[in-house]
Design a protein around this motif. Structure first.
Motif, PDB file in Angstrom:
ATOM      1  N   LYS A  86       0.786  -1.073   0.031  1.00  0.00           N
ATOM      2  CA  LYS A  86      -0.057   0.033   0.147  1.00  0.00           C
ATOM      3  C   LYS A  86       0.964   1.065  -0.159  1.00  0.00           C
ATOM      4  O   LYS A  86       2.005   1.027   0.536  1.00  0.00           O
ATOM      5  CB  LYS A  86      -0.949   0.034   1.228  1.00  0.00           C
ATOM      6  N   VAL A  87       0.341   2.286  -0.639  1.00  0.00           N
ATOM      7  CA  VAL A  87       1.088   3.509  -0.606  1.00  0.00           C
ATOM      8  C   VAL A  87       0.345   4.338   0.374  1.00  0.00           C
ATOM      9  O   VAL A  87      -0.666   4.524   0.575  1.00  0.00           O
ATOM     10  CB  VAL A  87       1.026   4.274  -2.085  1.00  0.00           C
ATOM     11  N   LYS A  88       1.283   4.963   1.274  1.00  0.00           N
ATOM     12  CA  LYS A  88       0.895   6.210   2.177  1.00  0.00           C
ATOM     13  C   LYS A  88       1.304   7.413   1.682  1.00  0.00           C
ATOM     14  O   LYS A  88       2.542   7.690   1.964  1.00  0.00           O
ATOM     15  CB  LYS A  88       1.172   5.683   3.431  1.00  0.00           C
ATOM     16  N   PRO A  89       0.351   8.175   1.502  1.00  0.00           N
ATOM     17  CA  PRO A  89       0.822   9.786   1.085  1.00  0.00           C
ATOM     18  C   PRO A  89       0.935  10.570   2.236  1.00  0.00           C
ATOM     19  O   PRO A  89       0.160  10.588   3.285  1.00  0.00           O
ATOM     20  CB  PRO A  89      -0.481  10.164   0.185  1.00  0.00           C
ATOM     21  N   LYS A  90       2.241  11.219   2.266  1.00  0.00           N
ATOM     22  CA  LYS A  90       2.590  12.327   3.161  1.00  0.00           C
ATOM     23  C   LYS A  90       2.220  13.713   2.595  1.00  0.00           C
ATOM     24  O   LYS A  90       3.154  14.353   2.420  1.00  0.00           O
ATOM     25  CB  LYS A  90       4.008  11.934   3.601  1.00  0.00           C
ATOM     26  N   LEU A  91       1.006  13.874   2.542  1.00  0.00           N
ATOM     27  CA  LEU A  91       0.619  15.235   1.991  1.00  0.00           C
ATOM     28  C   LEU A  91       0.093  16.251   3.135  1.00  0.00           C
ATOM     29  O   LEU A  91      -1.149  15.565   3.828  1.00  0.00           O
ATOM     30  CB  LEU A  91      -0.269  15.069   0.811  1.00  0.00           C
ATOM     31  N   GLY A  92       0.548  17.153   3.392  1.00  0.00           N
ATOM     32  CA  GLY A  92      -0.337  18.143   4.394  1.00  0.00           C
ATOM     33  C   GLY A  92      -0.946  19.178   3.467  1.00  0.00           C
ATOM     34  O   GLY A  92      -0.486  19.460   2.586  1.00  0.00           O
ATOM     35  N   LEU A  93      -1.935  19.486   4.218  1.00  0.00           N
ATOM     36  CA  LEU A  93      -3.009  20.490   3.601  1.00  0.00           C
ATOM     37  C   LEU A  93      -3.085  21.612   4.370  1.00  0.00           C
ATOM     38  O   LEU A  93      -3.370  21.661   5.727  1.00  0.00           O
ATOM     39  CB  LEU A  93      -4.436  19.781   3.287  1.00  0.00           C
ATOM     40  N   ASP A  94      -2.681  22.814   3.933  1.00  0.00           N
ATOM     41  CA  ASP A  94      -3.094  24.194   4.808  1.00  0.00           C
ATOM     42  C   ASP A  94      -4.163  24.692   3.972  1.00  0.00           C
ATOM     43  O   ASP A  94      -4.255  25.230   2.858  1.00  0.00           O
ATOM     44  CB  ASP A  94      -1.768  24.802   4.404  1.00  0.00           C
ATOM     45  N   PHE A 108       5.048  16.560   1.372  1.00  0.00           N
ATOM     46  CA  PHE A 108       4.815  17.883   0.570  1.00  0.00           C
ATOM     47  C   PHE A 108       3.497  18.450   1.251  1.00  0.00           C
ATOM     48  O   PHE A 108       2.732  17.728   1.569  1.00  0.00           O
ATOM     49  CB  PHE A 108       4.568  17.348  -0.844  1.00  0.00           C
ATOM     50  N   THR A 109       3.492  19.811   1.366  1.00  0.00           N
ATOM     51  CA  THR A 109       2.421  20.460   1.891  1.00  0.00           C
ATOM     52  C   THR A 109       1.860  21.549   0.868  1.00  0.00           C
ATOM     53  O   THR A 109       2.774  22.289   0.076  1.00  0.00           O
ATOM     54  CB  THR A 109       2.910  21.132   3.182  1.00  0.00           C
ATOM     55  N   LEU A 110       0.544  21.390   0.370  1.00  0.00           N
ATOM     56  CA  LEU A 110      -0.096  22.386  -0.364  1.00  0.00           C
ATOM     57  C   LEU A 110      -0.547  23.626   0.564  1.00  0.00           C
ATOM     58  O   LEU A 110      -1.390  23.190   1.558  1.00  0.00           O
ATOM     59  CB  LEU A 110      -1.323  21.502  -0.924  1.00  0.00           C
ATOM     60  N   ARG A 111      -0.370  24.742  -0.123  1.00  0.00           N
ATOM     61  CA  ARG A 111      -0.540  26.072   0.689  1.00  0.00           C
ATOM     62  C   ARG A 111      -1.931  26.698   0.311  1.00  0.00           C
ATOM     63  O   ARG A 111      -2.200  26.505  -0.910  1.00  0.00           O
ATOM     64  CB  ARG A 111       0.496  26.724   0.774  1.00  0.00           C
ATOM     65  N   GLU A 112      -2.845  27.199   1.032  1.00  0.00           N
ATOM     66  CA  GLU A 112      -4.033  27.924   0.903  1.00  0.00           C
ATOM     67  C   GLU A 112      -4.766  26.985  -0.088  1.00  0.00           C
ATOM     68  O   GLU A 112      -5.229  27.711  -1.111  1.00  0.00           O
ATOM     69  CB  GLU A 112      -3.378  29.251   0.156  1.00  0.00           C
ATOM     70  N   VAL A 113      -5.203  26.212   0.200  1.00  0.00           N
ATOM     71  CA  VAL A 113      -6.157  25.168  -0.379  1.00  0.00           C
ATOM     72  C   VAL A 113      -7.544  25.629  -0.081  1.00  0.00           C
ATOM     73  O   VAL A 113      -8.097  25.819   0.957  1.00  0.00           O
ATOM     74  CB  VAL A 113      -5.843  23.813   0.007  1.00  0.00           C
ATOM     75  N   SER A 114      -8.222  25.850  -1.268  1.00  0.00           N
ATOM     76  CA  SER A 114      -9.661  26.390  -1.368  1.00  0.00           C
ATOM     77  C   SER A 114     -10.546  25.648  -2.419  1.00  0.00           C
ATOM     78  O   SER A 114     -11.587  26.221  -2.676  1.00  0.00           O
ATOM     79  CB  SER A 114      -9.799  27.972  -1.201  1.00  0.00           C
ATOM     80  N   GLU A 115      -9.829  24.672  -3.218  1.00  0.00           N
ATOM     81  CA  GLU A 115     -10.550  23.966  -4.152  1.00  0.00           C
ATOM     82  C   GLU A 115     -10.110  22.501  -4.256  1.00  0.00           C
ATOM     83  O   GLU A 115      -9.049  22.237  -3.751  1.00  0.00           O
ATOM     84  CB  GLU A 115     -10.417  24.680  -5.538  1.00  0.00           C
TER      85      GLU A 115
END
Length: 316
Positions: free
Chosen positions: A140-148, A186-193
């Motif tokens: 299995k793949v575990k994503p290490k994605l942070g969401l701001d 990895f972190t995505l910043r200012e997510v609104s969509e």
């Protein structure tokens, strides 16, 4: 004396002479290069598409000599710089000397790649590859994605990973205890969509002799702007003992619902059900525990503002 002769020549005629000389040389070269020749070139092999049970040692490099029949232009282009070609190892053979491909199999793979050229022969007759036996497994793949997330926005549901599992192969000692493999952080910043993000697979520690068969996955998710609303719901009583009336007070309870703005506008009290179940063994003498028995799928979070309700049990 020769210098005096050159100086006495008409400079204009001399220039015309050299122009015709260069033109003649170019015409002769084009004529010669347009003719068909055969020539040997050395090709470095780039192995691809290994069988699941095999891997190539990193330091292993194979080359073959390829005799081609083609125009002079084509051969000249091939002989400039180092020539390399991919080779498919999915049909590799094995004998006592090791794993190999015959030059016939190589020729069949390459015939379409060498346009306007004919493969006359290859040397050596068989090409051996330094492969070794490994094990393969899917993890299995575990994503290490942070969401701001922007304020008042929320991830709807869970992250989607495509593919959600990948193949790894290597010595049993390296892969037998690996059941999950992570992506790089990895972190995505200012997510609104809604979003879709490619993430590279992180190589586990002590993974020196093993291989990950896919280098990246696609991680996506749905993001909505949420709002909150309080619903006043009736309490349904269950499991009332025979011969008794069970009354609760108050008869309603407040439920705080968080959902996407569009979904929240469509919700009504009838979409929810709150129950109080009487159990003579576990029920507190003064109160019944409240639970949410029915709820819509498109809610983000639900919270009862009161977790218990008082009750009275009276004989009929």
């Amino acid at each position: 004396m020769f210098r005096n002769f050159i100086q006495n020549l008409d400079q204009k005629k001399l220039k015309v002479f050299f122009v015709f000389l260069i033109f003649s040389f170019v015409s002769w070269s084009i004529s010669k290069l347009s003719q068909t020749y055969d020539s040997w070139i050395e090709v470095t092999l780039i192995p691809t598409k290994f069988p699941d049970s095999l891997l190539l040692k990193n330091e292993s490099t194979q080359r073959v000599n390829l005799r081609l029949k083609a125009s002079g232009f084509k051969l000249l282009g091939m002989q400039i710089g180092e020539k390399s070609e991919k080779v498919n190892l999915s049909s590799i053979s094995k004998n006592n000397a090791g794993y190999y491909l015959t030059n016939g199999k190589l020729k069949n793979q390459w015939e379409r790649r060498f346009s306007n050229a004919e493969i006359l022969s290859l040397q050596p007759d068989s090409v051996f590859f330094d492969l070794y036996q490994v094990q393969a497994k899917k993890v299995k793949v575990k994503p290490k994605l942070g969401l701001d997330l922007v304020q008042n926005y929320v991830l709807l549901g869970s992250l989607r990973v495509e593919p959600d599992s990948i193949m790894i192969k290597g010595p049993a000692s390296e892969i037998e205890n690996i059941n999950v493999i992570e992506t790089v952080e990895f972190t995505l910043r200012e997510v609104s969509e809604n979003f879709s993000q490619k993430l590279l697979i992180a190589k586990p520690e002590n993974f020196s002799s093993s291989e990950i068969l896919k280098s990246a996955v696609l991680v996506s998710g749905n993001v909505v702007k949420f709002s909150e609303k309080v619903f006043e719901l009736p309490i349904e009583v269950k499991n009332t003992p025979k011969g008794y009336d069970l009354r609760v007070f108050p008869k309603t309870v407040s439920l705080l619902c968080k959902a996407g703005e569009d979904d929240l506008r469509k919700l009504t009290e009838s979409d929810f059900k709150v129950v109080a179940v009487y159990d003579s063994i576990v029920t507190n003498q003064n109160a019944l525990r409240l639970t949410i028995e029915q709820k819509p799928k498109n809610t983000i979070a639900l919270r009862l503002l009161e977790n218990e309700v008082k009750f009275v049990l009276e004989p009929k």
